[in-house]
Write an enzyme that holds these catalytic residues in place. Structure first.
Site, short mmCIF file in Angstrom:
data_model
loop_
_atom_site.label_atom_id
_atom_site.label_comp_id
_atom_site.label_asym_id
_atom_site.label_seq_id
_atom_site.Cartn_x
_atom_site.Cartn_y
_atom_site.Cartn_z
N ASP A 1 0.90 -1.20 -0.05
CA ASP A 1 -0.01 0.07 0.19
C ASP A 1 0.89 1.39 0.09
O ASP A 1 2.23 1.24 0.44
CB ASP A 1 -0.88 0.03 1.13
CG ASP A 1 -1.99 1.16 1.24
OD1 ASP A 1 -2.53 1.43 0.17
OD2 ASP A 1 -2.23 1.80 2.11
N SER A 2 0.42 2.28 -0.14
CA SER A 2 1.19 3.64 -0.29
C SER A 2 1.45 3.92 1.17
O SER A 2 2.45 4.73 1.51
CB SER A 2 0.23 4.56 -0.87
OG SER A 2 -1.08 4.76 -0.06
N CYS B 1 -4.12 -1.54 -2.46
CA CYS B 1 -4.38 -0.14 -2.47
C CYS B 1 -5.03 0.22 -3.72
O CYS B 1 -4.79 -0.37 -4.69
CB CYS B 1 -2.91 0.52 -2.64
SG CYS B 1 -3.15 2.59 -3.11
N ASN B 2 -6.59 0.91 -3.50
CA ASN B 2 -7.15 1.06 -4.68
C ASN B 2 -6.57 2.10 -5.79
O ASN B 2 -6.71 1.89 -6.83
CB ASN B 2 -8.41 1.80 -4.21
CG ASN B 2 -9.42 0.58 -3.58
OD1 ASN B 2 -10.10 -0.15 -4.21
ND2 ASN B 2 -9.19 0.28 -2.22
N THR B 3 -5.93 2.88 -5.20
CA THR B 3 -5.30 4.09 -6.11
C THR B 3 -4.28 3.27 -7.02
O THR B 3 -4.14 3.57 -8.35
CB THR B 3 -4.48 5.06 -5.20
OG1 THR B 3 -5.62 5.66 -4.45
CG2 THR B 3 -4.37 6.25 -6.23
N CYS C 1 -11.23 2.42 -0.45
CA CYS C 1 -9.97 2.64 -0.10
C CYS C 1 -9.64 2.13 1.15
O CYS C 1 -10.38 1.91 2.04
CB CYS C 1 -10.05 4.37 0.08
SG CYS C 1 -8.35 4.91 0.93
N THR C 2 -8.31 1.32 1.12
CA THR C 2 -8.07 0.47 2.10
C THR C 2 -7.94 1.31 3.55
O THR C 2 -7.68 0.32 4.55
CB THR C 2 -6.74 -0.34 1.88
OG1 THR C 2 -5.74 0.38 1.22
CG2 THR C 2 -7.13 -1.32 0.43
N HIS C 3 -7.62 2.57 3.62
CA HIS C 3 -7.63 3.11 4.69
C HIS C 3 -9.07 3.38 5.42
O HIS C 3 -9.13 3.23 6.74
CB HIS C 3 -7.23 4.81 4.31
CG HIS C 3 -5.72 4.87 4.32
ND1 HIS C 3 -5.10 4.32 3.26
CD2 HIS C 3 -4.75 5.57 5.10
CE1 HIS C 3 -4.00 4.57 3.36
NE2 HIS C 3 -3.60 5.30 4.55
N TYR D 1 -0.87 8.51 -2.30
CA TYR D 1 -0.84 8.34 -3.81
C TYR D 1 -2.15 9.10 -4.41
O TYR D 1 -2.25 9.31 -5.51
CB TYR D 1 -1.03 6.94 -4.25
CG TYR D 1 0.35 6.39 -4.27
CD1 TYR D 1 1.61 6.70 -3.71
CD2 TYR D 1 0.70 4.91 -4.86
CE1 TYR D 1 2.81 5.91 -3.30
CE2 TYR D 1 1.75 4.26 -4.76
CZ TYR D 1 2.92 4.66 -4.10
OH TYR D 1 3.88 4.06 -3.83
N GLY D 2 -3.28 9.30 -3.68
CA GLY D 2 -4.60 9.49 -4.04
C GLY D 2 -4.61 10.62 -4.99
O GLY D 2 -5.62 10.55 -5.83
N GLU E 1 -4.50 9.24 8.48
CA GLU E 1 -2.98 9.07 8.54
C GLU E 1 -2.54 9.75 9.69
O GLU E 1 -1.34 9.62 10.43
CB GLU E 1 -2.19 9.54 7.22
CG GLU E 1 -2.58 8.43 6.05
CD GLU E 1 -1.36 7.33 5.91
OE1 GLU E 1 -0.30 7.92 6.03
OE2 GLU E 1 -1.42 6.28 5.58
N1 DGL Z 1 -5.05 3.01 0.75
C1 DGL Z 1 -5.16 3.94 -0.53
C2 DGL Z 1 -6.31 3.20 -1.36
O1 DGL Z 1 -6.63 2.19 -1.06
C3 DGL Z 1 -5.02 5.29 -0.69
C4 DGL Z 1 -4.32 6.15 0.10
C5 DGL Z 1 -3.46 7.17 -0.71
O2 DGL Z 1 -3.98 7.97 -1.42
O3 DGL Z 1 -2.22 6.94 -0.90
O4 DGL Z 1 -6.52 3.97 -2.45
#
Ligand code: DGL
Length: 273
Positions: free
Chosen positions: A9-10, A72-74, A191-193, A41-42, A157
């Site tokens: 993940d990012s 990570c979805n992004t 988004c995994t967050h 990364y978003g 975060e």
């Molecule tokens: N956890 C990342 C996701 O699932 C997003 C975090 C990011 O923006 O880097 O998209």
């Protein structure tokens, strides 16, 4: 040679996925990498997300992993296809990189009765159109509504997600999404967050709306993948060990990762740039 399963993940969000994977597949060995030095990364461009993700995938390969999950979805939205189609055949044709979007979209019909699904994600995931495109392939009758929530990852975060200051941003984006159609009955956390925001989301979401996190879905899909691909399964090490790496300060990672992991984490530094 056998290697750990790589989970990427990012930042910290992928830990919510790794946790579910370990619940369902505790016997395997795992290597987690958070590219914290370059997160989030978003809101980054396609090219940048691809470049960063590819560097991290190559790092996993250098550590002996032959199977890497982009938790990570992004990165799944903006880098996975290029990595699978263009990069892998050149750098490691027998290795595999999997994402989180496909397994989630495959089962989304299990959650909706009205066939109206709301998606919340980063700006990158939403603007890539990956979810509407993938859902339309499996379920053309499902209507997808999206809302980008650029403030949610920074709130999480920075450990501000449970504070009253977060209420505004949670309510604001939920209202923007839900006003698009009164019959939305499923809220997909793309988004995994976002699983960390679940209590606040429940507080501000009408009771009849199903809130769906990806961790369990992705874990189940990995179980099935390993059954279908014995040639990959054979290459996965089974020691039950979990190693955590970050591209930024290990002290920061250890402190913050606990929020996501629920237990103490001792990370190591990965020099990727
Ligand atoms: N956890 C990342 C996701 O699932 C997003 C975090 C990011 O923006 O880097 O998209």
């Amino acid at each position: 040679m056998k290697g750990s399963i790589g989970v990427f993940d990012s930042g910290y969000g992928g830990l919510t996925v790794l946790k579910e994977i370990v619940k369902q597949l505790p016997e395997y060995s795992y290597l987690y990498l958070g590219d914290n030095a370059r997160a989030p990364y978003g809101s980054r461009s396609f090219d940048t997300v691809h470049q960063y993700t590819l560097q991290c995938v190559e790092w996993f390969f250098s550590q002996g992993c032959s199977l890497v999950i982009l938790a990570c979805n992004t990165a799944s939205a903006k880098a996975l296809r290029t990595i699978q189609q263009k990069d892998l055949p050149l750098i490691a044709p027998s290795n595999r990189v999997l994402g989180v979007i496909r397994p989630t979209t495959e089962v989304i019909d299990n959650y909706t009765h009205t066939n109206k699904v709301g998606i919340v994600g980063t700006t990158g995931t939403v603007s890539s159109g990956s979810y509407p495109i993938e859902i339309a392939k499996f379920y053309p009758d499902i209507k997808v509504f999206q809302e980008a929530c650029p403030m949610w990852v920074p709130l999480i975060e920075n450990n501000e997600y449970n504070n009253p200051g977060a209420d505004y941003f949670v309510q604001h984006h939920l209202q923007n999404l839900l006003k698009q159609d009164a019959d939305i009955d499923t809220l997909l956390l793309a988004c995994t967050h976002y699983p960390l925001l679940i209590d606040k989301l429940r507080q501000f979401t009408p009771d009849h709306i199903n809130i769906v996190s990806q961790g369990e879905i992705v874990a189940k899909s990995l179980v099935e993948y390993l059954k279908r691909h014995p040639e990959m399964e054979e290459r996965c090490l089974k020691t039950g060990a979990i190693d955590f790496y970050t591209t930024d300060s290990t002290t920061d990672f250890n402190n913050k990762a606990t929020i996501f992991w629920g237990d103490n984490v001792q990370s190591k530094y990965a020099d990727i740039r």
